[in-house]
Design a protein around this motif. Sequence first.
Motif, mmCIF file in Angstrom:
data_model
loop_
_atom_site.group_PDB
_atom_site.id
_atom_site.type_symbol
_atom_site.label_atom_id
_atom_site.label_comp_id
_atom_site.label_asym_id
_atom_site.label_seq_id
_atom_site.Cartn_x
_atom_site.Cartn_y
_atom_site.Cartn_z
ATOM 1 N N ASP A 1 38.460 29.926 36.016
ATOM 2 C CA ASP A 1 38.374 29.115 37.224
ATOM 3 C C ASP A 1 37.598 29.878 38.288
ATOM 4 O O ASP A 1 37.267 31.053 38.124
ATOM 5 C CB ASP A 1 39.752 28.663 37.718
ATOM 6 C CG ASP A 1 40.638 29.802 38.209
ATOM 7 O OD1 ASP A 1 40.123 30.764 38.801
ATOM 8 O OD2 ASP A 1 41.871 29.711 38.023
ATOM 9 N N ALA A 2 37.306 29.199 39.388
ATOM 10 C CA ALA A 2 36.405 29.751 40.399
ATOM 11 C C ALA A 2 36.990 30.945 41.131
ATOM 12 O O ALA A 2 36.251 31.714 41.752
ATOM 13 C CB ALA A 2 36.040 28.658 41.411
ATOM 14 N N ALA A 3 38.300 31.130 41.069
ATOM 15 C CA ALA A 3 38.932 32.251 41.767
ATOM 16 C C ALA A 3 39.249 33.394 40.820
ATOM 17 O O ALA A 3 38.776 34.520 40.986
ATOM 18 C CB ALA A 3 40.205 31.781 42.465
ATOM 19 N N ASN A 4 40.045 33.133 39.808
ATOM 20 C CA ASN A 4 40.562 34.212 38.970
ATOM 21 C C ASN A 4 39.483 34.917 38.166
ATOM 22 O O ASN A 4 39.559 36.135 37.980
ATOM 23 C CB ASN A 4 41.643 33.665 38.034
ATOM 24 C CG ASN A 4 42.935 33.387 38.760
ATOM 25 O OD1 ASN A 4 43.789 34.250 38.873
ATOM 26 N ND2 ASN A 4 43.079 32.166 39.273
ATOM 27 N N ASN A 5 38.484 34.188 37.699
ATOM 28 C CA ASN A 5 37.469 34.844 36.869
ATOM 29 C C ASN A 5 36.682 35.891 37.661
ATOM 30 O O ASN A 5 36.686 37.072 37.304
ATOM 31 C CB ASN A 5 36.549 33.788 36.254
ATOM 32 C CG ASN A 5 35.732 34.345 35.107
ATOM 33 O OD1 ASN A 5 36.253 34.988 34.206
ATOM 34 N ND2 ASN A 5 34.428 34.104 35.136
ATOM 35 N N PRO A 6 36.027 35.539 38.768
ATOM 36 C CA PRO A 6 35.315 36.581 39.507
ATOM 37 C C PRO A 6 36.241 37.593 40.166
ATOM 38 O O PRO A 6 35.900 38.775 40.271
ATOM 39 C CB PRO A 6 34.505 35.795 40.552
ATOM 40 C CG PRO A 6 35.216 34.502 40.696
ATOM 41 C CD PRO A 6 35.796 34.200 39.358
ATOM 42 N N PHE A 7 37.403 37.147 40.618
ATOM 43 C CA PHE A 7 38.347 38.070 41.251
ATOM 44 C C PHE A 7 38.722 39.196 40.295
ATOM 45 O O PHE A 7 38.718 40.382 40.669
ATOM 46 C CB PHE A 7 39.591 37.304 41.696
ATOM 47 C CG PHE A 7 40.685 38.182 42.247
ATOM 48 C CD1 PHE A 7 40.694 38.534 43.581
ATOM 49 C CD2 PHE A 7 41.701 38.650 41.429
ATOM 50 C CE1 PHE A 7 41.696 39.351 44.095
ATOM 51 C CE2 PHE A 7 42.700 39.467 41.930
ATOM 52 C CZ PHE A 7 42.704 39.811 43.274
ATOM 53 N N ASN A 8 39.062 38.849 39.072
ATOM 54 C CA ASN A 8 39.486 39.876 38.119
ATOM 55 C C ASN A 8 38.328 40.741 37.660
ATOM 56 O O ASN A 8 38.509 41.939 37.405
ATOM 57 C CB ASN A 8 40.194 39.218 36.935
ATOM 58 C CG ASN A 8 41.594 38.763 37.302
ATOM 59 O OD1 ASN A 8 42.377 39.520 37.868
ATOM 60 N ND2 ASN A 8 41.907 37.513 37.001
ATOM 61 N N TRP A 9 37.131 40.202 37.564
ATOM 62 C CA TRP A 9 35.970 41.033 37.249
ATOM 63 C C TRP A 9 35.704 42.038 38.365
ATOM 64 O O TRP A 9 35.404 43.211 38.100
ATOM 65 C CB TRP A 9 34.741 40.159 36.982
ATOM 66 C CG TRP A 9 34.645 39.779 35.547
ATOM 67 C CD1 TRP A 9 35.078 38.625 34.962
ATOM 68 C CD2 TRP A 9 34.135 40.593 34.485
ATOM 69 N NE1 TRP A 9 34.857 38.670 33.614
ATOM 70 C CE2 TRP A 9 34.264 39.853 33.291
ATOM 71 C CE3 TRP A 9 33.550 41.857 34.427
ATOM 72 C CZ2 TRP A 9 33.858 40.361 32.055
ATOM 73 C CZ3 TRP A 9 33.133 42.356 33.191
ATOM 74 C CH2 TRP A 9 33.290 41.621 32.039
ATOM 75 N N GLN A 10 35.821 41.609 39.601
ATOM 76 C CA GLN A 10 35.623 42.547 40.695
ATOM 77 C C GLN A 10 36.747 43.591 40.730
ATOM 78 O O GLN A 10 36.508 44.751 41.092
ATOM 79 C CB GLN A 10 35.538 41.803 42.029
ATOM 80 C CG GLN A 10 34.273 40.973 42.183
ATOM 81 C CD GLN A 10 33.700 41.061 43.595
ATOM 82 O OE1 GLN A 10 33.630 42.142 44.175
ATOM 83 N NE2 GLN A 10 33.272 39.927 44.120
ATOM 84 N N TRP A 11 37.941 43.197 40.355
ATOM 85 C CA TRP A 11 39.040 44.161 40.297
ATOM 86 C C TRP A 11 38.713 45.277 39.312
ATOM 87 O O TRP A 11 38.853 46.461 39.621
ATOM 88 C CB TRP A 11 40.336 43.450 39.890
ATOM 89 C CG TRP A 11 41.527 44.363 39.860
ATOM 90 C CD1 TRP A 11 42.341 44.674 40.913
ATOM 91 C CD2 TRP A 11 42.025 45.077 38.729
ATOM 92 N NE1 TRP A 11 43.314 45.553 40.506
ATOM 93 C CE2 TRP A 11 43.151 45.819 39.166
ATOM 94 C CE3 TRP A 11 41.637 45.180 37.394
ATOM 95 C CZ2 TRP A 11 43.888 46.642 38.313
ATOM 96 C CZ3 TRP A 11 42.368 46.002 36.539
ATOM 97 C CH2 TRP A 11 43.477 46.724 37.000
ATOM 98 N N VAL A 12 38.268 44.905 38.123
ATOM 99 C CA VAL A 12 37.917 45.917 37.121
ATOM 100 C C VAL A 12 36.731 46.753 37.587
ATOM 101 O O VAL A 12 36.708 47.981 37.416
ATOM 102 C CB VAL A 12 37.608 45.246 35.764
ATOM 103 C CG1 VAL A 12 37.011 46.263 34.788
ATOM 104 C CG2 VAL A 12 38.874 44.644 35.166
ATOM 105 N N ALA A 13 35.741 46.115 38.187
ATOM 106 C CA ALA A 13 34.539 46.831 38.609
ATOM 107 C C ALA A 13 34.796 47.770 39.777
ATOM 108 O O ALA A 13 33.984 48.667 40.038
ATOM 109 C CB ALA A 13 33.443 45.826 38.985
ATOM 110 N N GLY A 14 35.910 47.572 40.480
ATOM 111 C CA GLY A 14 36.197 48.417 41.632
ATOM 112 C C GLY A 14 35.583 47.923 42.920
ATOM 113 O O GLY A 14 35.682 48.589 43.945
ATOM 114 N N SER A 15 34.963 46.755 42.888
ATOM 115 C CA SER A 15 34.237 46.257 44.057
ATOM 116 C C SER A 15 34.995 45.191 44.828
ATOM 117 O O SER A 15 34.492 44.672 45.815
ATOM 118 C CB SER A 15 32.887 45.682 43.621
ATOM 119 O OG SER A 15 33.076 44.565 42.758
#
Length: 451
Positions: free
Chosen positions: A371-385
Amino acid sequence: MPGPSVVWFRDDLRLADNPALRAALDRDEPVIGLYVLDEESSGIRPLGEAARWWLHHSLTSLGERLRERGGALVLRRGPADRVVRETVSDAAAGAVFWNRRYGGPEREADAGLKSALRADSVEVSSFAASLLFEPWTVRTGAGTPFSVFTPFWRACLALPAPRAPLAEPREIAGPGRTPASDSLGDWALLPTRPDWAGGLRETWEPGEPAARRRLQEFLRDDLAQYDRARDEPGAGATSLLSPRLRWGELSPHTVWHETVEAGAGGRFLSELGWREFAWHVLFHHPDLARRNLRPEFDAFPWPRLQPTHLDAWQRGRTGVALVDAGMKQLWHTGYMHNRVRMVAASFLVKNLLIDWRRGEEWFWDTLVDADAANNPFNWQWVAGSGADAAPYFRIFNPQLQARKFDPDGHYVREWAPEHLGEDSPEPIVDLGETRKAALDAYEHVKRAARD
Protein backbone atom coordinates in the motif's frame (compact mmCIF):
# COMPACT_ATOMS: atom_id res chain seq x y z
CA MET A 1 -32.18 16.12 -1.59
CA PRO A 2 -34.07 12.83 -2.14
CA GLY A 3 -32.76 10.10 -4.38
CA PRO A 4 -30.53 7.04 -4.08
CA SER A 5 -27.33 7.02 -2.04
CA VAL A 6 -24.02 6.23 -3.73
CA VAL A 7 -21.41 4.43 -1.62
CA TRP A 8 -18.01 4.95 -3.21
CA PHE A 9 -15.89 1.92 -2.30
CA ARG A 10 -12.11 2.36 -2.39
CA ASP A 11 -9.76 0.39 -0.13
CA ASP A 12 -12.69 -0.84 1.96
CA LEU A 13 -14.05 -3.78 -0.01
CA ARG A 14 -16.35 -5.13 2.71
CA LEU A 15 -19.87 -4.93 4.06
CA ALA A 16 -19.12 -5.38 7.78
CA ASP A 17 -17.86 -2.37 9.73
CA ASN A 18 -18.22 -0.07 6.76
CA PRO A 19 -19.30 3.34 8.09
CA ALA A 20 -19.98 4.78 4.63
CA LEU A 21 -22.32 1.91 3.82
CA ARG A 22 -24.01 2.20 7.20
CA ALA A 23 -24.62 5.92 6.66
CA ALA A 24 -26.20 5.21 3.29
CA LEU A 25 -28.50 2.56 4.77
CA ASP A 26 -29.50 4.90 7.58
CA ARG A 27 -30.64 7.43 4.98
CA ASP A 28 -33.43 4.99 4.03
CA GLU A 29 -33.07 5.40 0.28
CA PRO A 30 -31.91 2.85 -2.34
CA VAL A 31 -28.16 2.21 -2.27
CA ILE A 32 -25.77 1.99 -5.22
CA GLY A 33 -22.24 0.71 -4.64
CA LEU A 34 -19.58 2.25 -6.88
CA TYR A 35 -15.97 1.33 -7.53
CA VAL A 36 -13.83 3.57 -9.75
CA LEU A 37 -10.62 2.31 -11.32
CA ASP A 38 -8.75 5.60 -11.42
CA GLU A 39 -5.46 5.40 -13.31
CA GLU A 40 -5.62 8.93 -14.65
CA SER A 41 -5.95 11.43 -11.80
CA SER A 42 -2.84 13.43 -11.04
CA GLY A 43 -0.61 11.87 -8.42
CA ILE A 44 -2.59 8.65 -8.05
CA ARG A 45 -0.12 5.77 -8.25
CA PRO A 46 -1.16 2.97 -10.63
CA LEU A 47 -1.57 -0.41 -8.98
CA GLY A 48 1.11 -3.06 -9.27
CA GLU A 49 0.40 -6.26 -11.15
CA ALA A 50 -0.12 -8.47 -8.06
CA ALA A 51 -2.45 -5.84 -6.59
CA ARG A 52 -4.49 -5.79 -9.80
CA TRP A 53 -4.95 -9.57 -9.52
CA TRP A 54 -6.20 -9.24 -5.95
CA LEU A 55 -8.48 -6.34 -6.81
CA HIS A 56 -10.22 -8.34 -9.54
CA HIS A 57 -11.14 -11.16 -7.20
CA SER A 58 -12.03 -8.94 -4.25
CA LEU A 59 -14.39 -6.89 -6.43
CA THR A 60 -15.95 -10.11 -7.69
CA SER A 61 -16.64 -11.14 -4.11
CA LEU A 62 -17.95 -7.71 -3.12
CA GLY A 63 -20.30 -7.57 -6.10
CA GLU A 64 -21.71 -11.00 -5.30
CA ARG A 65 -22.28 -10.12 -1.66
CA LEU A 66 -24.05 -6.88 -2.54
CA ARG A 67 -26.32 -8.67 -5.01
CA GLU A 68 -27.16 -11.37 -2.44
CA ARG A 69 -28.54 -8.65 -0.17
CA GLY A 70 -30.44 -6.79 -2.89
CA GLY A 71 -27.83 -4.16 -3.73
CA ALA A 72 -25.65 -3.51 -6.75
CA LEU A 73 -22.04 -2.66 -7.55
CA VAL A 74 -21.33 -0.31 -10.45
CA LEU A 75 -17.84 -0.45 -11.95
CA ARG A 76 -16.51 2.54 -13.87
CA ARG A 77 -13.09 3.58 -15.07
CA GLY A 78 -11.57 7.04 -15.36
CA PRO A 79 -10.70 10.12 -13.28
CA ALA A 80 -12.64 9.77 -10.05
CA ASP A 81 -13.82 13.37 -9.85
CA ARG A 82 -15.52 13.06 -13.25
CA VAL A 83 -16.72 9.46 -12.88
CA VAL A 84 -18.33 9.92 -9.47
CA ARG A 85 -20.19 13.03 -10.60
CA GLU A 86 -21.37 11.27 -13.76
CA THR A 87 -22.62 8.34 -11.71
CA VAL A 88 -24.46 10.65 -9.34
CA SER A 89 -26.11 12.33 -12.31
CA ASP A 90 -27.00 9.04 -14.01
CA ALA A 91 -28.55 7.70 -10.81
CA ALA A 92 -30.21 10.99 -9.81
CA ALA A 93 -28.54 10.36 -6.48
CA GLY A 94 -29.12 12.62 -3.52
CA ALA A 95 -26.11 11.60 -1.42
CA VAL A 96 -22.59 10.19 -1.71
CA PHE A 97 -20.69 8.50 1.11
CA TRP A 98 -17.13 7.26 1.31
CA ASN A 99 -14.49 6.26 3.83
CA ARG A 100 -11.48 8.52 4.08
CA ARG A 101 -8.11 8.11 2.37
CA TYR A 102 -4.90 9.59 3.73
CA GLY A 103 -2.44 9.98 0.86
CA GLY A 104 -1.82 13.53 -0.35
CA PRO A 105 -3.23 13.24 -3.91
CA GLU A 106 -6.18 11.21 -2.64
CA ARG A 107 -7.06 13.80 0.00
CA GLU A 108 -6.89 16.61 -2.54
CA ALA A 109 -9.10 14.69 -4.97
CA ASP A 110 -11.65 13.87 -2.28
CA ALA A 111 -11.79 17.45 -0.99
CA GLY A 112 -12.35 18.83 -4.49
CA LEU A 113 -15.05 16.29 -5.25
CA LYS A 114 -16.79 16.95 -1.95
CA SER A 115 -16.95 20.68 -2.72
CA ALA A 116 -18.23 20.08 -6.26
CA LEU A 117 -20.96 17.70 -5.16
CA ARG A 118 -22.14 20.01 -2.41
CA ALA A 119 -22.29 22.82 -4.93
CA ASP A 120 -24.71 20.59 -6.84
CA SER A 121 -26.83 20.20 -3.68
CA VAL A 122 -25.74 16.59 -3.17
CA GLU A 123 -25.26 15.43 0.42
CA VAL A 124 -21.68 14.22 0.99
CA SER A 125 -20.06 12.67 4.07
CA SER A 126 -16.80 10.85 4.69
CA PHE A 127 -15.91 8.54 7.56
CA ALA A 128 -13.02 7.00 9.49
CA ALA A 129 -12.76 3.34 8.58
CA SER A 130 -9.27 2.19 7.61
CA LEU A 131 -7.28 3.42 10.63
CA LEU A 132 -7.81 3.06 14.36
CA PHE A 133 -6.58 6.60 14.97
CA GLU A 134 -6.80 9.29 12.33
CA PRO A 135 -3.45 11.00 11.72
CA TRP A 136 -4.41 14.48 12.88
CA THR A 137 -5.61 13.15 16.25
CA VAL A 138 -2.16 11.92 17.35
CA ARG A 139 0.35 14.66 18.15
CA THR A 140 3.35 15.23 20.38
CA GLY A 141 3.08 17.49 23.40
CA ALA A 142 4.45 20.26 21.18
CA GLY A 143 1.66 19.70 18.67
CA THR A 144 3.91 18.19 15.99
CA PRO A 145 3.69 14.81 14.24
CA PHE A 146 5.53 11.90 15.84
CA SER A 147 8.68 10.61 14.16
CA VAL A 148 9.40 7.70 16.52
CA PHE A 149 7.10 4.72 16.89
CA THR A 150 7.19 3.98 20.62
CA PRO A 151 5.96 7.40 21.83
CA PHE A 152 3.51 7.48 18.90
CA TRP A 153 1.95 4.20 19.93
CA ARG A 154 1.96 5.18 23.59
CA ALA A 155 0.03 8.32 22.63
CA CYS A 156 -2.43 6.27 20.61
CA LEU A 157 -3.10 3.94 23.52
CA ALA A 158 -3.75 6.93 25.77
CA LEU A 159 -6.63 8.02 23.48
CA PRO A 160 -10.14 6.57 23.79
CA ALA A 161 -10.18 2.94 22.69
CA PRO A 162 -10.98 2.22 19.02
CA ARG A 163 -14.71 2.16 18.40
CA ALA A 164 -16.56 -1.14 18.20
CA PRO A 165 -17.06 -2.50 14.68
CA LEU A 166 -20.40 -2.03 12.95
CA ALA A 167 -22.57 -5.02 12.13
CA GLU A 168 -22.83 -6.36 8.61
CA PRO A 169 -26.13 -5.41 6.93
CA ARG A 170 -28.45 -8.28 6.08
CA GLU A 171 -30.44 -6.39 3.45
CA ILE A 172 -29.52 -3.57 1.09
CA ALA A 173 -32.26 -1.86 -0.87
CA GLY A 174 -31.11 -1.55 -4.47
CA PRO A 175 -32.29 1.06 -6.96
CA GLY A 176 -35.10 0.47 -9.40
CA ARG A 177 -32.64 1.29 -12.18
CA THR A 178 -28.93 0.66 -11.80
CA PRO A 179 -26.58 2.96 -13.74
CA ALA A 180 -24.56 1.37 -16.52
CA SER A 181 -21.48 -0.52 -15.36
CA ASP A 182 -18.27 -1.68 -16.96
CA SER A 183 -17.57 -5.38 -17.14
CA LEU A 184 -14.85 -6.34 -14.67
CA GLY A 185 -13.28 -8.58 -17.29
CA ASP A 186 -12.87 -5.63 -19.64
CA TRP A 187 -10.54 -4.00 -17.12
CA ALA A 188 -7.98 -6.74 -17.83
CA LEU A 189 -6.73 -6.82 -14.26
CA LEU A 190 -5.75 -10.49 -14.54
CA PRO A 191 -2.53 -11.56 -16.28
CA THR A 192 -3.05 -13.58 -19.45
CA ARG A 193 0.07 -13.37 -21.64
CA PRO A 194 1.55 -15.06 -19.76
CA ASP A 195 -0.69 -16.09 -16.89
CA TRP A 196 1.85 -15.94 -14.06
CA ALA A 197 -0.73 -15.96 -11.26
CA GLY A 198 -0.89 -19.71 -10.59
CA GLY A 199 0.96 -19.35 -7.30
CA LEU A 200 -1.33 -16.54 -6.19
CA ARG A 201 -4.38 -18.69 -6.90
CA GLU A 202 -2.85 -21.56 -4.89
CA THR A 203 -2.09 -19.27 -1.94
CA TRP A 204 -4.98 -16.82 -1.63
CA GLU A 205 -8.74 -16.51 -1.76
CA PRO A 206 -9.52 -12.78 -1.86
CA GLY A 207 -12.78 -11.43 -0.52
CA GLU A 208 -14.43 -10.59 2.78
CA PRO A 209 -15.66 -14.10 3.70
CA ALA A 210 -12.17 -15.59 3.33
CA ALA A 211 -10.72 -12.67 5.30
CA ARG A 212 -13.11 -13.36 8.15
CA ARG A 213 -12.19 -17.04 8.15
CA ARG A 214 -8.48 -16.25 8.23
CA LEU A 215 -8.88 -13.92 11.18
CA GLN A 216 -10.72 -16.59 13.13
CA GLU A 217 -8.11 -19.23 12.21
CA PHE A 218 -5.30 -16.95 13.34
CA LEU A 219 -6.93 -16.10 16.66
CA ARG A 220 -7.75 -19.75 17.31
CA ASP A 221 -4.59 -21.48 16.09
CA ASP A 222 -1.69 -19.02 15.84
CA LEU A 223 -2.08 -16.06 18.18
CA ALA A 224 -0.82 -17.94 21.23
CA GLN A 225 2.53 -18.62 19.58
CA TYR A 226 2.76 -15.31 17.71
CA ASP A 227 5.14 -13.56 20.12
CA ARG A 228 7.49 -16.55 20.21
CA ALA A 229 7.51 -17.60 16.57
CA ARG A 230 6.59 -14.53 14.52
CA ASP A 231 10.19 -14.04 13.33
CA GLU A 232 10.59 -17.63 12.13
CA PRO A 233 9.61 -17.77 8.46
CA GLY A 234 9.11 -21.51 8.52
CA ALA A 235 6.91 -21.55 11.63
CA GLY A 236 3.63 -20.42 10.06
CA ALA A 237 2.83 -18.15 13.02
CA THR A 238 2.13 -14.96 11.08
CA SER A 239 -1.42 -13.67 10.67
CA LEU A 240 -1.45 -13.37 6.86
CA LEU A 241 -3.91 -10.53 7.35
CA SER A 242 -1.88 -7.78 5.68
CA PRO A 243 -3.59 -8.04 2.25
CA ARG A 244 -6.96 -8.24 3.99
CA LEU A 245 -6.25 -4.95 5.74
CA ARG A 246 -4.68 -3.39 2.65
CA TRP A 247 -7.86 -3.98 0.62
CA GLY A 248 -10.19 -3.35 3.53
CA GLU A 249 -11.74 -6.80 3.46
CA LEU A 250 -11.28 -6.53 7.21
CA SER A 251 -11.31 -3.32 9.19
CA PRO A 252 -8.59 -2.69 11.78
CA HIS A 253 -11.38 -2.14 14.31
CA THR A 254 -12.62 -5.69 13.76
CA VAL A 255 -9.12 -7.10 14.07
CA TRP A 256 -8.43 -5.03 17.18
CA HIS A 257 -11.60 -5.93 19.07
CA GLU A 258 -11.63 -9.61 18.18
CA THR A 259 -7.98 -9.90 19.21
CA VAL A 260 -8.70 -8.22 22.54
CA GLU A 261 -11.70 -10.49 23.05
CA ALA A 262 -9.41 -13.46 22.45
CA GLY A 263 -7.56 -12.37 25.57
CA ALA A 264 -4.08 -11.85 24.10
CA GLY A 265 -2.21 -10.05 21.39
CA GLY A 266 -0.09 -7.29 22.91
CA ARG A 267 2.70 -7.76 20.37
CA PHE A 268 0.27 -8.45 17.56
CA LEU A 269 -1.69 -5.29 18.38
CA SER A 270 1.55 -3.31 18.28
CA GLU A 271 1.97 -4.54 14.71
CA LEU A 272 -1.37 -2.92 13.96
CA GLY A 273 0.19 0.14 15.58
CA TRP A 274 3.17 -0.04 13.21
CA ARG A 275 0.71 -0.01 10.31
CA GLU A 276 -0.97 3.05 11.84
CA PHE A 277 2.42 4.75 12.21
CA ALA A 278 3.21 4.24 8.52
CA TRP A 279 -0.04 5.97 7.54
CA HIS A 280 0.62 8.71 10.10
CA VAL A 281 3.97 9.38 8.42
CA LEU A 282 2.49 9.30 4.91
CA PHE A 283 -0.22 11.75 5.91
CA HIS A 284 2.44 14.27 6.89
CA HIS A 285 4.89 13.33 4.10
CA PRO A 286 2.89 12.54 0.94
CA ASP A 287 6.05 12.01 -1.16
CA LEU A 288 7.17 9.11 1.03
CA ALA A 289 7.80 6.80 -1.94
CA ARG A 290 10.08 9.27 -3.69
CA ARG A 291 11.96 11.35 -1.15
CA ASN A 292 14.14 10.50 1.83
CA LEU A 293 12.47 11.57 5.05
CA ARG A 294 15.91 12.32 6.44
CA PRO A 295 17.25 14.83 3.91
CA GLU A 296 20.88 14.10 4.74
CA PHE A 297 20.44 10.83 2.87
CA ASP A 298 20.03 12.82 -0.33
CA ALA A 299 23.84 12.93 -0.27
CA PHE A 300 24.18 9.15 -0.21
CA PRO A 301 26.67 8.20 -2.95
CA TRP A 302 24.73 5.48 -4.72
CA PRO A 303 27.07 3.84 -7.24
CA ARG A 304 26.04 3.35 -10.83
CA LEU A 305 23.34 0.70 -11.00
CA GLN A 306 24.48 -2.76 -12.05
CA PRO A 307 21.41 -4.21 -13.78
CA THR A 308 22.69 -7.77 -13.39
CA HIS A 309 22.70 -7.37 -9.61
CA LEU A 310 19.18 -5.94 -9.55
CA ASP A 311 17.95 -8.73 -11.83
CA ALA A 312 19.60 -11.39 -9.67
CA TRP A 313 17.92 -9.96 -6.58
CA GLN A 314 14.51 -9.79 -8.26
CA ARG A 315 14.75 -13.38 -9.49
CA GLY A 316 16.13 -14.89 -6.29
CA ARG A 317 19.52 -15.66 -7.80
CA THR A 318 21.85 -13.79 -5.46
CA GLY A 319 23.50 -16.92 -4.09
CA VAL A 320 22.38 -15.92 -0.57
CA ALA A 321 19.99 -18.57 0.69
CA LEU A 322 17.55 -16.58 2.83
CA VAL A 323 17.37 -13.71 0.33
CA ASP A 324 16.76 -16.05 -2.60
CA ALA A 325 14.11 -17.99 -0.68
CA GLY A 326 12.26 -14.78 0.13
CA MET A 327 12.37 -13.44 -3.39
CA LYS A 328 11.09 -16.74 -4.78
CA GLN A 329 8.31 -16.84 -2.23
CA LEU A 330 7.40 -13.31 -3.31
CA TRP A 331 7.33 -14.18 -7.00
CA HIS A 332 5.24 -17.31 -6.46
CA THR A 333 2.76 -16.08 -3.84
CA GLY A 334 2.79 -12.28 -3.95
CA TYR A 335 3.87 -12.34 -0.32
CA MET A 336 7.02 -12.59 1.78
CA HIS A 337 7.51 -13.22 5.48
CA ASN A 338 8.22 -9.94 7.26
CA ARG A 339 11.57 -10.95 8.77
CA VAL A 340 12.73 -12.04 5.33
CA ARG A 341 11.46 -8.79 3.79
CA MET A 342 13.85 -6.92 6.08
CA VAL A 343 16.74 -9.21 5.20
CA ALA A 344 16.10 -9.04 1.46
CA ALA A 345 15.71 -5.26 1.57
CA SER A 346 18.88 -4.81 3.60
CA PHE A 347 20.80 -6.97 1.15
CA LEU A 348 19.64 -4.86 -1.81
CA VAL A 349 20.41 -1.51 -0.16
CA LYS A 350 23.44 -2.30 1.96
CA ASN A 351 25.21 -5.13 0.14
CA LEU A 352 24.32 -4.41 -3.46
CA LEU A 353 24.24 -0.64 -2.81
CA ILE A 354 21.09 -0.20 -4.89
CA ASP A 355 18.80 2.73 -4.12
CA TRP A 356 15.91 1.69 -1.85
CA ARG A 357 13.45 3.17 -4.35
CA ARG A 358 14.30 0.36 -6.81
CA GLY A 359 13.33 -2.21 -4.22
CA GLU A 360 10.21 -0.32 -3.25
CA GLU A 361 9.09 -0.29 -6.88
CA TRP A 362 9.62 -4.05 -7.19
CA PHE A 363 7.68 -4.79 -4.03
CA TRP A 364 4.94 -2.41 -5.18
CA ASP A 365 4.56 -4.47 -8.35
CA THR A 366 4.81 -7.95 -6.81
CA LEU A 367 3.23 -7.79 -3.33
CA VAL A 368 -0.50 -8.33 -2.92
CA ASP A 369 -0.37 -6.25 0.28
CA ALA A 370 1.66 -3.26 -0.96
CA ASP A 371 0.00 0.00 0.00
CA ALA A 372 0.99 3.64 -0.37
CA ALA A 373 2.14 3.96 3.25
CA ASN A 374 3.61 0.70 4.50
CA ASN A 375 5.63 -0.21 1.42
CA PRO A 376 7.76 2.95 1.17
CA PHE A 377 7.75 3.48 4.93
CA ASN A 378 9.30 0.09 5.59
CA TRP A 379 11.83 0.46 2.77
CA GLN A 380 12.96 3.76 4.23
CA TRP A 381 13.15 2.14 7.66
CA VAL A 382 15.55 -0.51 6.36
CA ALA A 383 17.53 2.03 4.35
CA GLY A 384 18.00 4.24 7.40
CA SER A 385 16.52 7.26 5.66
CA GLY A 386 13.05 7.23 7.18
CA ALA A 387 11.08 7.78 10.36
CA ASP A 388 12.16 5.70 13.35
CA ALA A 389 14.76 4.29 11.00
CA ALA A 390 17.16 1.51 11.85
CA PRO A 391 20.62 3.11 11.80
CA TYR A 392 22.28 2.68 8.43
CA PHE A 393 25.18 0.87 10.07
CA ARG A 394 22.77 -1.83 11.31
CA ILE A 395 23.21 -4.22 8.41
CA PHE A 396 21.37 -7.52 8.45
CA ASN A 397 23.79 -10.38 7.84
CA PRO A 398 21.58 -12.77 5.86
CA GLN A 399 23.62 -15.82 6.83
CA LEU A 400 23.39 -15.06 10.55
CA GLN A 401 19.69 -14.27 10.14
CA ALA A 402 19.14 -17.68 8.53
CA ARG A 403 20.96 -19.48 11.33
CA LYS A 404 18.94 -17.62 13.96
CA PHE A 405 15.47 -17.70 12.45
CA ASP A 406 15.56 -20.69 10.08
CA PRO A 407 18.03 -22.95 11.89
CA ASP A 408 16.61 -26.19 10.48
CA GLY A 409 16.33 -24.76 6.97
CA HIS A 410 12.58 -25.34 6.65
CA TYR A 411 11.96 -22.05 4.88
CA VAL A 412 14.99 -22.27 2.59
CA ARG A 413 14.16 -25.89 1.80
CA GLU A 414 10.67 -24.89 0.66
CA TRP A 415 11.64 -21.92 -1.50
CA ALA A 416 15.32 -22.25 -2.43
CA PRO A 417 16.31 -25.91 -2.01
CA GLU A 418 19.28 -25.47 -4.37
CA HIS A 419 21.07 -23.82 -1.46
CA LEU A 420 21.03 -26.98 0.65
CA GLY A 421 23.11 -29.21 -1.62
CA GLU A 422 26.86 -29.52 -2.13
CA ASP A 423 26.63 -27.36 -5.23
CA SER A 424 25.00 -24.42 -3.45
CA PRO A 425 25.44 -21.24 -5.52
CA GLU A 426 28.02 -18.69 -4.45
CA PRO A 427 26.92 -15.18 -3.40
CA ILE A 428 27.17 -12.64 -6.21
CA VAL A 429 28.98 -10.25 -3.85
CA ASP A 430 31.22 -10.67 -0.82
CA LEU A 431 29.12 -9.87 2.25
CA GLY A 432 32.05 -8.53 4.25
CA GLU A 433 33.44 -6.31 1.52
CA THR A 434 30.05 -4.88 0.60
CA ARG A 435 29.26 -4.22 4.25
CA LYS A 436 32.43 -2.16 4.47
CA ALA A 437 31.52 -0.29 1.27
CA ALA A 438 28.09 0.52 2.71
CA LEU A 439 29.60 1.84 5.92
CA ASP A 440 32.05 3.96 3.93
CA ALA A 441 29.14 5.43 1.99
CA TYR A 442 27.34 6.17 5.24
CA GLU A 443 30.39 8.04 6.49
CA HIS A 444 30.08 10.22 3.37
CA VAL A 445 26.50 11.05 4.40
CA LYS A 446 27.59 11.95 7.93
CA ARG A 447 30.40 14.19 6.64
CA ALA A 448 28.03 15.93 4.22
CA ALA A 449 25.59 16.55 7.07
CA ARG A 450 28.31 18.15 9.17
CA ASP A 451 29.68 20.37 6.38
